[in-house]
Design a protein around this motif. Structure first.
Motif, PDB file in Angstrom:
ATOM      1  N   ARG A   1       9.856 -20.706 -34.269  1.00 33.63           N
ATOM      2  CA  ARG A   1       8.608 -20.189 -34.826  1.00 33.63           C
ATOM      3  C   ARG A   1       8.658 -20.104 -36.348  1.00 33.63           C
ATOM      4  NH1 ARG A   1       6.902 -15.114 -31.627  1.00 33.63           N
ATOM      5  NH2 ARG A   1       7.144 -16.732 -30.050  1.00 33.63           N
TER       6      ARG A   1
ATOM      7  N   ASP B   1       1.958 -15.444 -32.984  1.00 30.65           N
ATOM      8  CA  ASP B   1       3.037 -15.180 -32.029  1.00 30.65           C
ATOM      9  C   ASP B   1       3.002 -16.108 -30.819  1.00 30.65           C
ATOM     10  OD1 ASP B   1       4.004 -13.181 -33.621  1.00 30.65           O
ATOM     11  OD2 ASP B   1       2.966 -11.566 -32.561  1.00 30.65           O
TER      12      ASP B   1
ATOM     13  N   PHE C   1       3.233 -22.431 -28.028  1.00 31.34           N
ATOM     14  CA  PHE C   1       4.592 -22.925 -28.228  1.00 31.34           C
ATOM     15  C   PHE C   1       5.156 -23.571 -26.964  1.00 31.34           C
ATOM     16  CE2 PHE C   1       4.673 -19.720 -31.757  1.00 31.34           C
ATOM     17  CZ  PHE C   1       4.841 -20.642 -32.782  1.00 31.34           C
TER      18      PHE C   1
END
Length: 208
Positions: free
Chosen positions: A117, A147, A174
């Motif tokens: 990240r 996030d 993600f």
């Protein structure tokens, strides 16, 4: 007709290789834990450590990066400064076994894959290529990282010589991203340290 017996494997050689790999892995993790506060004290992030052993000699390659709140690349001056404090820290390492070593310090450069990240956050505003878990790869401008994933404006392929068109802003989680990397743009070359990406930047300290 009986076939020839299979040659016996050199299990002692394999055992030594496995033992050395285990030793290197353990020492790598120990040095990461030991040197991370030193790197943080220079307002940098310890990205990785790689140890190579040749006989009694070790080469310790430390990769440092800027905090995710900073943009651009790690300058030569900062590489030199952190190299000095890392060398001092390794000299003072209470658990060091006394073997000679070479210390190399570099920054990851734009060729580094975007796997964490913080990597994505560090490259907000840049052009990136993304390979989704499902679907075709795409290239676009990275606008935001939260996030859960990334937000970008994809570029739509056009005929050669024409200016690329921009698609609609999109969000990718993600867990939907297989891999990503930065696309080098001439407009951003001034952000990178001099040299062969930043991987060619190093400072070496020899210890007897």
């Amino acid at each position: 007709m009986a076939g020839r017996p299979s040659p016996k494997k050199d299990t002692s050689s394999n055992y030594r290789k496995d033992a050395q790999r285990a030793e290197v892995a353990a020492e790598t993790q120990r040095l990461k834990d030991y040197l991370a506060p030193t790197v943080a004290g220079e307002n940098l992030f310890l990205e990785d450590i790689e140890i190579k052993i040749a006989g009694a000699h070790r080469t310790v390659h430390v990769v440092v990066d800027l905090p995710e709140t900073e943009s651009g690349g790690v300058s030569l001056d900062r590489i030199a400064d952190v190299s000095r404090v890392l060398s001092d820290a390794m000299d003072a390492d209470p658990q060091d076994d006394g073997r000679p070593y070479s210390l190399e310090v570099s920054s990851p450069g734009v060729s580094r894959p975007l796997t964490e990240r913080r990597h994505w956050r560090r490259n907000t505003g840049r052009m990136v290529s993304v390979s989704p878990v499902r679907g075709d790869a795409l290239t676009g401008r990275l606008l935001e990282v939260d996030d859960s994933g990334i937000t970008l404006i994809p570029e739509i392929a056009v005929k050669k010589g024409m200016k690329p068109k921009q698609g609609e802003k999109m969000h990718l989680a993600f867990d939907q991203i297989a891999k990503g990397r930065v696309e080098v743009e001439f407009a951003h070359l001034e952000d990178e340290p001099a040299g062969e990406d930043a991987d060619g930047i190093n400072s070496t300290a020899e210890e007897a």
